[in-house]
Write an enzyme that holds these catalytic residues in place. Structure first.
Site, short mmCIF file in Angstrom:
data_model
loop_
_atom_site.label_atom_id
_atom_site.label_comp_id
_atom_site.label_asym_id
_atom_site.label_seq_id
_atom_site.Cartn_x
_atom_site.Cartn_y
_atom_site.Cartn_z
N LYS A 179 0.84 -1.21 0.00
CA LYS A 179 0.00 0.00 0.00
C LYS A 179 0.87 1.25 0.00
O LYS A 179 0.63 2.20 -0.76
CB LYS A 179 -0.94 -0.02 1.22
CG LYS A 179 -2.02 -1.10 1.13
CD LYS A 179 -2.85 -1.23 2.41
CE LYS A 179 -3.80 -2.42 2.29
NZ LYS A 179 -4.70 -2.60 3.42
N GLN B 202 -4.53 -1.88 9.61
CA GLN B 202 -4.41 -3.19 8.97
C GLN B 202 -4.96 -4.28 9.89
O GLN B 202 -4.62 -4.35 11.07
CB GLN B 202 -2.92 -3.46 8.62
CG GLN B 202 -2.71 -4.69 7.76
CD GLN B 202 -3.38 -4.58 6.38
OE1 GLN B 202 -3.50 -3.49 5.83
NE2 GLN B 202 -3.80 -5.69 5.83
N ASP C 13 -11.13 2.46 4.32
CA ASP C 13 -11.43 1.03 4.25
C ASP C 13 -12.94 0.79 4.20
O ASP C 13 -13.39 -0.33 3.92
CB ASP C 13 -10.87 0.30 5.49
CG ASP C 13 -9.54 -0.39 5.22
OD1 ASP C 13 -9.31 -0.79 4.06
OD2 ASP C 13 -8.75 -0.52 6.17
N1 LIG Z 1 -7.48 -2.74 6.95
C1 LIG Z 1 -7.58 -3.79 6.12
N2 LIG Z 1 -7.10 -4.97 6.49
C2 LIG Z 1 -7.24 -6.04 5.62
C3 LIG Z 1 -7.84 -5.88 4.35
C4 LIG Z 1 -8.34 -4.60 4.02
O1 LIG Z 1 -8.93 -4.38 2.91
N3 LIG Z 1 -8.18 -3.58 4.92
N4 LIG Z 1 -7.87 -6.94 3.45
C5 LIG Z 1 -7.02 -8.09 3.66
C6 LIG Z 1 -5.60 -7.98 3.17
N5 LIG Z 1 -5.32 -7.02 2.08
C7 LIG Z 1 -5.47 -5.70 2.31
O2 LIG Z 1 -5.09 -5.17 3.29
C8 LIG Z 1 -4.62 -7.41 0.89
C9 LIG Z 1 -4.53 -8.72 0.51
C10 LIG Z 1 -3.78 -9.08 -0.63
C11 LIG Z 1 -3.13 -8.12 -1.37
C12 LIG Z 1 -2.26 -8.46 -2.53
O3 LIG Z 1 -1.70 -7.58 -3.14
N6 LIG Z 1 -2.10 -9.73 -2.87
C13 LIG Z 1 -1.19 -10.15 -3.91
C14 LIG Z 1 -0.17 -11.11 -3.32
C15 LIG Z 1 0.65 -10.46 -2.24
C16 LIG Z 1 1.58 -11.44 -1.57
O4 LIG Z 1 2.65 -11.70 -2.14
O5 LIG Z 1 1.26 -11.94 -0.48
C17 LIG Z 1 -1.95 -10.86 -4.99
O6 LIG Z 1 -3.02 -11.41 -4.71
O7 LIG Z 1 -1.44 -10.89 -6.11
C18 LIG Z 1 -3.24 -6.81 -0.98
C19 LIG Z 1 -3.98 -6.45 0.13
C20 LIG Z 1 -6.97 -8.41 5.17
N7 LIG Z 1 -6.72 -7.27 5.96
#
Ligand SMILES: Nc1nc2c(c(=O)[nH]1)N[C@@H](CN(C=O)c1ccc(C(=O)N[C@@H](CCC(=O)O)C(=O)O)cc1)CN2
Length: 295
Positions: free
Chosen positions: A52, A96, A119
Protein backbone atom coordinates in the site's frame (compact mmCIF):
# COMPACT_ATOMS: atom_id res chain seq x y z
CA UNK A 1 -11.74 -19.03 -20.58
CA UNK A 2 -10.27 -15.61 -19.95
CA UNK A 3 -8.03 -14.62 -17.05
CA UNK A 4 -9.19 -11.52 -15.15
CA UNK A 5 -5.82 -9.84 -14.85
CA UNK A 6 -5.52 -7.87 -11.60
CA UNK A 7 -2.05 -6.70 -12.54
CA UNK A 8 -3.27 -5.10 -15.76
CA UNK A 9 -6.48 -3.57 -14.36
CA UNK A 10 -4.87 -2.25 -11.17
CA UNK A 11 -2.05 -0.70 -13.24
CA UNK A 12 -4.65 1.10 -15.40
CA UNK A 13 -6.44 2.44 -12.30
CA UNK A 14 -3.15 3.54 -10.75
CA UNK A 15 -2.11 5.29 -13.97
CA UNK A 16 -5.41 7.19 -14.00
CA UNK A 17 -4.98 8.16 -10.34
CA UNK A 18 -1.41 9.33 -11.01
CA UNK A 19 -2.76 11.69 -13.69
CA UNK A 20 -5.46 12.96 -11.34
CA UNK A 21 -2.88 13.61 -8.60
CA UNK A 22 -0.60 15.42 -11.05
CA UNK A 23 -3.59 17.59 -11.95
CA UNK A 24 -4.27 18.35 -8.27
CA UNK A 25 -0.63 19.34 -7.80
CA UNK A 26 -0.69 21.52 -10.93
CA UNK A 27 -3.70 23.34 -9.51
CA UNK A 28 -1.87 23.89 -6.18
CA UNK A 29 -4.29 21.58 -4.38
CA UNK A 30 -3.52 19.18 -1.59
CA UNK A 31 -1.67 15.92 -2.27
CA UNK A 32 -3.70 12.89 -1.04
CA UNK A 33 -2.19 11.48 2.15
CA UNK A 34 -2.86 7.98 3.48
CA UNK A 35 -1.96 6.93 7.05
CA UNK A 36 -1.56 3.19 7.63
CA UNK A 37 -1.40 1.61 11.06
CA UNK A 38 0.32 -1.74 11.44
CA UNK A 39 0.36 -3.55 14.78
CA UNK A 40 2.63 -6.54 15.45
CA UNK A 41 4.68 -8.75 13.13
CA UNK A 42 2.18 -10.64 11.01
CA UNK A 43 4.15 -11.43 7.83
CA UNK A 44 1.18 -11.19 5.47
CA UNK A 45 0.02 -7.89 6.98
CA UNK A 46 3.54 -6.49 6.61
CA UNK A 47 3.51 -7.45 2.91
CA UNK A 48 0.11 -5.82 2.31
CA UNK A 49 0.94 -2.60 4.13
CA UNK A 50 4.31 -2.34 2.38
CA UNK A 51 2.50 -2.75 -0.91
CA UNK A 52 0.00 0.00 0.00
CA UNK A 53 2.80 2.41 0.95
CA UNK A 54 4.76 1.58 -2.22
CA UNK A 55 1.67 2.08 -4.39
CA UNK A 56 1.08 5.50 -2.80
CA UNK A 57 4.61 6.55 -3.75
CA UNK A 58 4.18 5.22 -7.31
CA UNK A 59 1.17 7.43 -8.00
CA UNK A 60 2.31 10.55 -6.13
CA UNK A 61 0.31 10.19 -2.89
CA UNK A 62 1.92 10.91 0.45
CA UNK A 63 1.78 8.13 3.02
CA UNK A 64 2.65 7.70 6.66
CA UNK A 65 3.20 4.28 8.20
CA UNK A 66 2.72 3.98 11.96
CA UNK A 67 4.15 0.69 13.25
CA UNK A 68 3.43 -0.52 16.75
CA UNK A 69 4.62 -3.40 18.86
CA UNK A 70 2.05 -6.22 19.20
CA UNK A 71 1.70 -5.39 22.91
CA UNK A 72 0.52 -1.81 22.36
CA UNK A 73 -2.41 -1.02 24.64
CA UNK A 74 -5.83 -0.41 23.15
CA UNK A 75 -5.86 3.05 24.76
CA UNK A 76 -2.52 4.00 23.19
CA UNK A 77 -3.73 2.86 19.75
CA UNK A 78 -6.98 4.81 20.11
CA UNK A 79 -4.98 7.93 21.08
CA UNK A 80 -2.99 7.62 17.83
CA UNK A 81 -6.19 7.31 15.83
CA UNK A 82 -7.57 10.43 17.51
CA UNK A 83 -4.48 12.40 16.57
CA UNK A 84 -4.71 11.18 12.93
CA UNK A 85 -8.41 12.15 12.92
CA UNK A 86 -7.42 15.66 14.05
CA UNK A 87 -4.50 16.01 11.61
CA UNK A 88 -5.82 18.03 8.66
CA UNK A 89 -3.02 16.79 6.39
CA UNK A 90 -4.20 13.16 6.64
CA UNK A 91 -7.02 12.27 4.24
CA UNK A 92 -7.33 8.52 4.75
CA UNK A 93 -6.69 6.23 7.72
CA UNK A 94 -6.47 2.46 7.63
CA UNK A 95 -5.77 0.02 10.43
CA UNK A 96 -4.41 -3.19 8.97
CA UNK A 97 -6.41 -6.22 10.10
CA UNK A 98 -6.26 -8.55 11.90
CA UNK A 99 -5.26 -6.84 15.16
CA UNK A 100 -3.81 -8.73 18.15
CA UNK A 101 -6.49 -10.46 20.25
CA UNK A 102 -6.30 -8.05 23.22
CA UNK A 103 -7.45 -5.16 21.01
CA UNK A 104 -11.13 -4.73 20.21
CA UNK A 105 -11.20 -4.31 16.41
CA UNK A 106 -14.71 -2.94 16.41
CA UNK A 107 -13.82 -0.24 18.95
CA UNK A 108 -10.76 0.75 16.92
CA UNK A 109 -12.72 1.01 13.66
CA UNK A 110 -15.50 2.96 15.35
CA UNK A 111 -12.93 5.55 16.46
CA UNK A 112 -11.78 6.38 12.92
CA UNK A 113 -13.34 9.58 11.58
CA UNK A 114 -15.88 8.24 9.01
CA UNK A 115 -14.76 10.90 6.52
CA UNK A 116 -11.23 9.40 6.65
CA UNK A 117 -12.32 5.74 6.81
CA UNK A 118 -10.97 4.72 3.38
CA UNK A 119 -11.43 1.03 4.25
CA UNK A 120 -15.19 1.67 4.50
CA UNK A 121 -15.44 -0.37 7.70
CA UNK A 122 -16.99 2.28 10.01
CA UNK A 123 -20.65 1.45 10.80
CA UNK A 124 -21.73 4.84 9.46
CA UNK A 125 -20.13 4.06 6.09
CA UNK A 126 -21.47 0.50 6.11
CA UNK A 127 -24.97 1.91 6.74
CA UNK A 128 -24.58 4.32 3.84
CA UNK A 129 -23.38 1.53 1.56
CA UNK A 130 -26.39 -0.62 2.47
CA UNK A 131 -28.67 2.38 1.79
CA UNK A 132 -27.01 3.00 -1.58
CA UNK A 133 -25.68 6.41 -0.47
CA UNK A 134 -22.25 7.73 -1.58
CA UNK A 135 -19.58 6.41 0.77
CA UNK A 136 -16.30 4.51 0.92
CA UNK A 137 -16.80 0.93 -0.26
CA UNK A 138 -14.57 -1.74 1.38
CA UNK A 139 -11.56 -2.18 -0.89
CA UNK A 140 -11.83 -5.86 -1.82
CA UNK A 141 -15.48 -5.85 -2.95
CA UNK A 142 -14.95 -2.45 -4.56
CA UNK A 143 -11.92 -3.84 -6.43
CA UNK A 144 -13.97 -6.82 -7.64
CA UNK A 145 -16.70 -4.49 -8.95
CA UNK A 146 -14.03 -2.46 -10.78
CA UNK A 147 -12.68 -5.69 -12.28
CA UNK A 148 -16.15 -6.78 -13.49
CA UNK A 149 -16.67 -3.30 -14.92
CA UNK A 150 -13.30 -3.27 -16.70
CA UNK A 151 -14.01 -6.57 -18.47
CA UNK A 152 -17.59 -5.53 -19.19
CA UNK A 153 -18.89 -8.75 -17.66
CA UNK A 154 -22.68 -9.04 -17.85
CA UNK A 155 -24.07 -9.39 -14.32
CA UNK A 156 -27.68 -8.26 -14.80
CA UNK A 157 -30.14 -11.02 -13.90
CA UNK A 158 -27.34 -13.47 -13.09
CA UNK A 159 -27.24 -15.70 -10.04
CA UNK A 160 -24.21 -14.90 -7.89
CA UNK A 161 -23.17 -17.19 -5.05
CA UNK A 162 -20.89 -15.55 -2.50
CA UNK A 163 -19.05 -18.00 -0.25
CA UNK A 164 -18.20 -16.40 3.10
CA UNK A 165 -20.02 -13.70 5.06
CA UNK A 166 -17.14 -11.64 6.50
CA UNK A 167 -17.70 -7.95 7.16
CA UNK A 168 -14.82 -6.98 4.90
CA UNK A 169 -15.61 -9.13 1.84
CA UNK A 170 -18.61 -11.50 1.67
CA UNK A 171 -21.34 -9.33 3.19
CA UNK A 172 -20.51 -6.09 1.30
CA UNK A 173 -19.97 -8.12 -1.89
CA UNK A 174 -23.49 -9.54 -1.64
CA UNK A 175 -24.91 -6.02 -1.22
CA UNK A 176 -22.97 -4.54 -4.16
CA UNK A 177 -23.85 -7.38 -6.54
CA UNK A 178 -27.55 -7.10 -5.72
CA UNK A 179 -27.69 -3.31 -6.20
CA UNK A 180 -29.56 -1.72 -9.06
CA UNK A 181 -26.35 -0.77 -10.88
CA UNK A 182 -23.96 -1.99 -13.54
CA UNK A 183 -22.21 -4.18 -12.52
CA UNK A 184 -24.94 -5.38 -10.18
CA UNK A 185 -28.56 -6.45 -10.56
CA UNK A 186 -27.64 -10.01 -9.60
CA UNK A 187 -29.77 -12.40 -7.60
CA UNK A 188 -27.39 -13.14 -4.76
CA UNK A 189 -27.08 -16.13 -2.46
CA UNK A 190 -24.78 -15.40 0.49
CA UNK A 191 -23.49 -18.69 1.86
CA UNK A 192 -21.52 -19.50 5.01
CA UNK A 193 -20.40 -22.28 7.33
CA UNK A 194 -24.01 -23.21 8.21
CA UNK A 195 -25.20 -23.45 4.58
CA UNK A 196 -26.45 -26.98 3.97
CA UNK A 197 -26.51 -27.44 0.20
CA UNK A 198 -23.52 -25.38 -0.88
CA UNK A 199 -22.50 -27.61 -3.79
CA UNK A 200 -26.00 -27.53 -5.31
CA UNK A 201 -26.16 -23.74 -4.91
CA UNK A 202 -22.74 -23.29 -6.53
CA UNK A 203 -23.77 -25.51 -9.45
CA UNK A 204 -26.62 -23.05 -10.12
CA UNK A 205 -24.31 -20.02 -9.98
CA UNK A 206 -23.42 -17.86 -12.98
CA UNK A 207 -20.90 -16.05 -10.76
CA UNK A 208 -19.05 -17.48 -7.76
CA UNK A 209 -17.17 -15.26 -5.32
CA UNK A 210 -15.03 -17.48 -3.09
CA UNK A 211 -14.04 -15.66 0.12
CA UNK A 212 -13.86 -18.40 2.71
CA UNK A 213 -10.12 -18.58 3.45
CA UNK A 214 -9.80 -22.32 2.72
CA UNK A 215 -7.22 -23.31 0.10
CA UNK A 216 -8.70 -25.04 -2.95
CA UNK A 217 -12.20 -25.14 -1.44
CA UNK A 218 -14.05 -24.64 -4.75
CA UNK A 219 -13.53 -27.67 -6.97
CA UNK A 220 -14.56 -28.36 -10.59
CA UNK A 221 -17.55 -30.49 -9.54
CA UNK A 222 -19.06 -27.42 -7.81
CA UNK A 223 -18.90 -25.20 -10.90
CA UNK A 224 -21.33 -24.80 -13.81
CA UNK A 225 -19.85 -24.67 -17.31
CA UNK A 226 -19.21 -21.00 -18.26
CA UNK A 227 -19.39 -19.55 -14.74
CA UNK A 228 -17.43 -16.43 -13.75
CA UNK A 229 -15.07 -17.28 -10.89
CA UNK A 230 -13.77 -14.63 -8.49
CA UNK A 231 -11.19 -15.99 -6.07
CA UNK A 232 -10.63 -13.79 -3.00
CA UNK A 233 -8.55 -16.33 -1.05
CA UNK A 234 -4.88 -15.62 -0.42
CA UNK A 235 -3.64 -18.66 1.49
CA UNK A 236 0.02 -19.28 2.30
CA UNK A 237 0.97 -22.93 1.81
CA UNK A 238 4.36 -24.21 3.03
CA UNK A 239 6.66 -24.86 0.06
CA UNK A 240 10.32 -25.62 0.65
CA UNK A 241 11.18 -25.01 -3.01
CA UNK A 242 10.32 -21.31 -2.58
CA UNK A 243 12.76 -18.79 -1.12
CA UNK A 244 9.97 -17.40 1.07
CA UNK A 245 9.14 -20.93 2.33
CA UNK A 246 5.55 -20.69 1.06
CA UNK A 247 3.43 -20.26 -2.04
CA UNK A 248 0.10 -18.49 -2.43
CA UNK A 249 -3.04 -20.36 -3.39
CA UNK A 250 -6.62 -19.20 -3.63
CA UNK A 251 -9.90 -20.64 -2.36
CA UNK A 252 -10.44 -22.13 -5.83
CA UNK A 253 -8.65 -25.15 -7.33
CA UNK A 254 -7.52 -23.07 -10.27
CA UNK A 255 -6.17 -25.83 -12.55
CA UNK A 256 -9.38 -27.86 -12.57
CA UNK A 257 -11.90 -24.97 -12.34
CA UNK A 258 -10.34 -22.65 -14.97
CA UNK A 259 -11.21 -24.85 -18.00
CA UNK A 260 -14.90 -24.85 -16.99
CA UNK A 261 -15.11 -21.09 -16.39
CA UNK A 262 -15.73 -18.19 -18.77
CA UNK A 263 -13.63 -15.79 -16.66
CA UNK A 264 -11.45 -16.48 -13.63
CA UNK A 265 -9.17 -14.47 -11.33
CA UNK A 266 -5.73 -15.95 -10.60
CA UNK A 267 -4.01 -16.01 -7.20
CA UNK A 268 -1.68 -14.21 -6.98
CA UNK A 269 -2.30 -11.48 -9.54
CA UNK A 270 -6.07 -11.13 -9.24
CA UNK A 271 -8.30 -9.71 -6.52
CA UNK A 272 -5.44 -8.85 -4.09
CA UNK A 273 -3.99 -6.26 -6.47
CA UNK A 274 -7.46 -4.82 -7.08
CA UNK A 275 -7.87 -4.37 -3.30
CA UNK A 276 -4.93 -1.97 -3.29
CA UNK A 277 -6.14 -0.08 -6.39
CA UNK A 278 -9.59 0.36 -4.80
CA UNK A 279 -8.08 1.61 -1.54
CA UNK A 280 -6.12 4.23 -3.51
CA UNK A 281 -9.32 5.31 -5.27
CA UNK A 282 -11.05 5.72 -1.92
CA UNK A 283 -8.10 7.76 -0.63
CA UNK A 284 -8.22 10.03 -3.67
CA UNK A 285 -11.95 10.59 -3.11
CA UNK A 286 -11.32 11.32 0.59
CA UNK A 287 -8.70 13.91 -0.39
CA UNK A 288 -10.99 15.74 -2.79
CA UNK A 289 -13.87 15.55 -0.33
CA UNK A 290 -15.95 13.16 -2.41
CA UNK A 291 -16.95 9.80 -1.08
CA UNK A 292 -16.89 6.64 -3.10
CA UNK A 293 -16.14 6.07 -6.74
CA UNK A 294 -19.06 3.85 -7.68
CA UNK A 295 -22.19 5.39 -6.27
N1 LIG B 1 -7.48 -2.74 6.95
C1 LIG B 1 -7.58 -3.79 6.12
N2 LIG B 1 -7.10 -4.97 6.49
C2 LIG B 1 -7.24 -6.04 5.62
C3 LIG B 1 -7.84 -5.88 4.35
C4 LIG B 1 -8.34 -4.60 4.02
O1 LIG B 1 -8.93 -4.38 2.91
N3 LIG B 1 -8.18 -3.58 4.92
N4 LIG B 1 -7.87 -6.94 3.45
C5 LIG B 1 -7.02 -8.09 3.66
C6 LIG B 1 -5.60 -7.98 3.17
N5 LIG B 1 -5.32 -7.02 2.08
C7 LIG B 1 -5.47 -5.70 2.31
O2 LIG B 1 -5.09 -5.17 3.29
C8 LIG B 1 -4.62 -7.41 0.89
C9 LIG B 1 -4.53 -8.72 0.51
C10 LIG B 1 -3.78 -9.08 -0.63
C11 LIG B 1 -3.13 -8.12 -1.37
C12 LIG B 1 -2.26 -8.46 -2.53
O3 LIG B 1 -1.70 -7.58 -3.14
N6 LIG B 1 -2.10 -9.73 -2.87
C13 LIG B 1 -1.19 -10.15 -3.91
C14 LIG B 1 -0.17 -11.11 -3.32
C15 LIG B 1 0.65 -10.46 -2.24
C16 LIG B 1 1.58 -11.44 -1.57
O4 LIG B 1 2.65 -11.70 -2.14
O5 LIG B 1 1.26 -11.94 -0.48
C17 LIG B 1 -1.95 -10.86 -4.99
O6 LIG B 1 -3.02 -11.41 -4.71
O7 LIG B 1 -1.44 -10.89 -6.11
C18 LIG B 1 -3.24 -6.81 -0.98
C19 LIG B 1 -3.98 -6.45 0.13
C20 LIG B 1 -6.97 -8.41 5.17
N7 LIG B 1 -6.72 -7.27 5.96
Amino acid sequence: MQILDGKLVSAAIKAELAEQVAQLKAEGKKTPHLAAILVGNNGASETYVASKVKSCAEIGFNSTLLRFDEHISEKHLLDHITSLNENADIDGILVQLPLPKHINEELVINNIDPSKDVDGFHPMNVGKMVSGLPTFIPATPYGIMLMLEHYNIETKGKHAVVIGRSHIVGTPMSILLSRNSNPGNCTVTLTHSQTKNLKELCLQADIIVAAIGKPGFVTADMVKEGAVIIDVGINRIADETKKSGFRLVGDVKFDEVAPKSSYITPVPGGVGLMTIAALLKNTYHAAIGQKGGMN
